[in-house]
Scaffold this active site. Structure first.
Site, short mmCIF file in Angstrom:
data_model
loop_
_atom_site.label_atom_id
_atom_site.label_comp_id
_atom_site.label_asym_id
_atom_site.label_seq_id
_atom_site.Cartn_x
_atom_site.Cartn_y
_atom_site.Cartn_z
N HIS A 52 86.20 77.05 122.71
CA HIS A 52 87.37 77.77 122.21
C HIS A 52 86.93 79.18 121.80
O HIS A 52 85.91 79.34 121.12
CB HIS A 52 88.00 77.05 121.02
CG HIS A 52 89.24 77.72 120.51
ND1 HIS A 52 90.44 77.61 121.18
CD2 HIS A 52 89.46 78.52 119.45
CE1 HIS A 52 91.36 78.32 120.53
NE2 HIS A 52 90.78 78.88 119.48
N GLU A 97 80.60 82.72 124.64
CA GLU A 97 80.97 81.55 125.44
C GLU A 97 79.93 81.21 126.49
O GLU A 97 79.51 80.05 126.61
CB GLU A 97 82.33 81.78 126.12
CG GLU A 97 83.49 81.90 125.16
CD GLU A 97 84.80 82.11 125.89
OE1 GLU A 97 85.07 81.36 126.85
OE2 GLU A 97 85.57 83.01 125.51
N ASN A 154 84.83 70.91 124.22
CA ASN A 154 85.70 72.03 124.56
C ASN A 154 85.11 73.33 124.03
O ASN A 154 84.50 73.36 122.95
CB ASN A 154 87.08 71.81 123.93
CG ASN A 154 88.03 72.96 124.21
OD1 ASN A 154 88.25 73.32 125.37
ND2 ASN A 154 88.61 73.52 123.17
N LEU A 161 93.78 74.22 130.21
CA LEU A 161 94.99 74.44 129.41
C LEU A 161 95.94 73.26 129.43
O LEU A 161 97.15 73.43 129.24
CB LEU A 161 95.70 75.71 129.90
CG LEU A 161 94.86 76.99 129.88
CD1 LEU A 161 95.68 78.18 130.33
CD2 LEU A 161 94.27 77.23 128.49
#
Length: 207
Positions: free
Chosen positions: A110, A181, A108, A91
């Site tokens: 998301h 994910e 990354n 973060l």
């Protein structure tokens, strides 16, 4: 051998998914050099230590201003010299100088299908709250390369997840992690480690 550094701010479930995939042979030709967190109490650091992986805390709070932190963070990453940096729930915005130093080598994860529910203010549970407020029927996760924008880099891969009628932000978050994910990020790392991706301009192609 792809040498990676994983950056995490919280519990480290995506980190665990990566470590498990390496142990089980679903990610090959890959070594985790270190895990970095901006939070010294992050469970991700405990996960790394229990796995025999070097763990580091580099927090903006330890520096007088953001520019000093940016230099220190970039310098430490340069010292570690990974082939790739993996942001797995990190973060902290990546310094521009680090983006340039590791061009097309920072990825990354998301928790939405970019360009939906991304950018400034969209992180963690907030993403799923907004998705449910909007009434979307399909959400998911995206892995992308990092550029100087917020969630604007070239998309590598996406995986959809259906929204259920009785979903809460918490239940949706959990299902997106489990179904998207934890599947998508290890797969992308393995693809990169084994030369199955090619970048042309702002687009990524699978060989």
């Amino acid at each position: 051998m792809l040498r990676i550094v994983v950056c995490v701010s919280g519990g480290g479930t995506n980190l665990q998914a990566i470590m498990d995939a390496i142990d089980e042979g679903r990610i090959t030709n890959t070594e985790i050099l270190a895990v970095i967190s901006n939070n010294e109490r992050a469970r991700a650091l405990e996960r790394a230590r229990s796995h025999g992986i070097r763990s580091l805390c580099i927090s903006p709070r330890s520096y007088p201003d953001r520019e000093t932190f940016n230099r220190a963070f970039t310098d430490r990453m340069t010292e570690l010299a990974p082939d790739m940096v993996v942001l797995a729930g990190f973060l902290v915005r990546i310094p521009p100088q680090m983006v340039h130093a590791f061009s097309n080598r920072i990825v990354n994860i998301h928790p939405s299908l970019i360009p939906s529910f991304c950018g400034v203010g969209y992180y963690g549970l907030k993403v799923h709250e907004k998705a449910l407020e909007r009434g979307v029927k399909v959400t998911g996760a995206t892995v992308h390369f990092v550029n100087e924008g917020m969630d604007e880099g070239p998309i590598i891969a996406q995986k959809p997840v259906m929204v259920e009628q009785d979903d809460t932000p918490e239940s949706l978050q959990r299902r997106v992690m489990e179904e998207a994910e934890w599947v998508l990020l290890p797969r992308v790392i393995d693809d990169i480690a084994n030369g199955r991706l090619e970048i042309r301009g702002d687009h990524v192609y699978h060989r």
